[in-house]
Design a protein around this motif. Structure first.
Motif, PDB file in Angstrom:
ATOM      1  N   GLN A  51       0.822  -1.226   0.000  1.00  0.00           N
ATOM      2  CA  GLN A  51       0.000   0.000   0.000  1.00  0.00           C
ATOM      3  C   GLN A  51       0.850   1.267   0.000  1.00  0.00           C
ATOM      4  O   GLN A  51       0.328   2.348  -0.277  1.00  0.00           O
ATOM      5  CB  GLN A  51      -0.943   0.021   1.207  1.00  0.00           C
ATOM      6  N   CYS A  89     -10.705  -0.071   3.427  1.00  0.00           N
ATOM      7  CA  CYS A  89      -9.271  -0.195   3.120  1.00  0.00           C
ATOM      8  C   CYS A  89      -8.751   1.167   2.689  1.00  0.00           C
ATOM      9  O   CYS A  89      -9.417   1.862   1.912  1.00  0.00           O
ATOM     10  CB  CYS A  89      -9.074  -1.213   2.001  1.00  0.00           C
ATOM     11  N   HIS A 131      -7.086  -9.270   6.823  1.00  0.00           N
ATOM     12  CA  HIS A 131      -7.199  -8.271   5.754  1.00  0.00           C
ATOM     13  C   HIS A 131      -5.806  -7.869   5.254  1.00  0.00           C
ATOM     14  O   HIS A 131      -5.550  -7.865   4.045  1.00  0.00           O
ATOM     15  CB  HIS A 131      -7.969  -7.061   6.298  1.00  0.00           C
ATOM     16  N   GLU A 132      -4.913  -7.570   6.211  1.00  0.00           N
ATOM     17  CA  GLU A 132      -3.568  -7.129   5.811  1.00  0.00           C
ATOM     18  C   GLU A 132      -2.775  -8.264   5.174  1.00  0.00           C
ATOM     19  O   GLU A 132      -2.039  -8.061   4.207  1.00  0.00           O
ATOM     20  CB  GLU A 132      -2.802  -6.563   7.015  1.00  0.00           C
ATOM     21  N   HIS A 135      -3.292  -8.619   1.581  1.00  0.00           N
ATOM     22  CA  HIS A 135      -2.587  -7.658   0.728  1.00  0.00           C
ATOM     23  C   HIS A 135      -1.261  -8.233   0.208  1.00  0.00           C
ATOM     24  O   HIS A 135      -0.824  -7.880  -0.890  1.00  0.00           O
ATOM     25  CB  HIS A 135      -2.275  -6.372   1.519  1.00  0.00           C
TER      26      HIS A 135
HETATM   27 CO    CO Z   1      -6.427  -2.863   3.025  1.00  0.00          CO
END
Ligand code: CO
Length: 160
Positions: A51, A89, A131-132, A135
């Motif tokens: 990210q 997010c 969730h992370e 990624h």
């Molecule tokens: Co996210």
């Protein structure tokens, strides 16, 4: 510490498999410091290296204010149960949806000194972790979410 730009959905960087970090260096630690600052600036509860444009296996979670855990090269050892939580997010601003996640995860990872640790997470911290962790494999919550909606729709619902 420095703020970094948050990569937004549509950028291919968010769709790639991230690479192992070996060894953990000052550069890794600087990245983690910057990620935490960037996450807090945007009022997030987690942020992953891709990210901020870094294709490496690292992320931070802060499910409760001040409860920060950093994960480098995380591996899920066990997971069980399920829970459904509304997620958003930082890379998909203004959109929310319900995602099913494990209720419990047991994880091993490296800390910022390159030392291995194990941690058990359940409830909301397990949601943020999952969730992370997604990624790092190029998976976004919108791939799994049901009832995906944007912020303006939620505001309208609340006004009715
Ligand atoms: Co996210």
């Amino acid at each position: 510490m420095a703020l970094r730009n948050i990569v937004k959905e549509g950028d291919e960087i968010l769709r790639k498999e991230c690479r192992i970090i070996d060894p953990v260096t000052d550069r890794t630690r600087t990245m983690l410091d910057d990620m935490l600052e960037t996450m807090r600036e945007s009022a997030g509860v987690g942020i992953a290296a891709p990210q901020v444009g870094v294709m490496r296996r690292a992320f931070i979670i802060e499910p409760e204010p001040g409860e920060v855990t950093e994960f480098i090269n995380p591996v899920v050892l066990e997971s069980s149960g399920s829970q459904i939580c509304t997620e958003g997010c930082l890379s998909v601003p203004g959109r929310f949806g319900e995602v099913e996640r494990p209720e419990y995860v047991k994880v091993k990872a490296l800390d910022r000194n390159g030392e291995e640790f194990e941690i058990e997470l359940s409830g909301f911290p397990a949601v943020v972790f999952s969730h992370e962790n997604d990624h790092l494999s190029g998976v976004l919550f919108i791939d799994k979410a049901v009832n995906l909606r944007d912020e303006s729709e939620i505001e309208e619902e609340e006004m009715e």
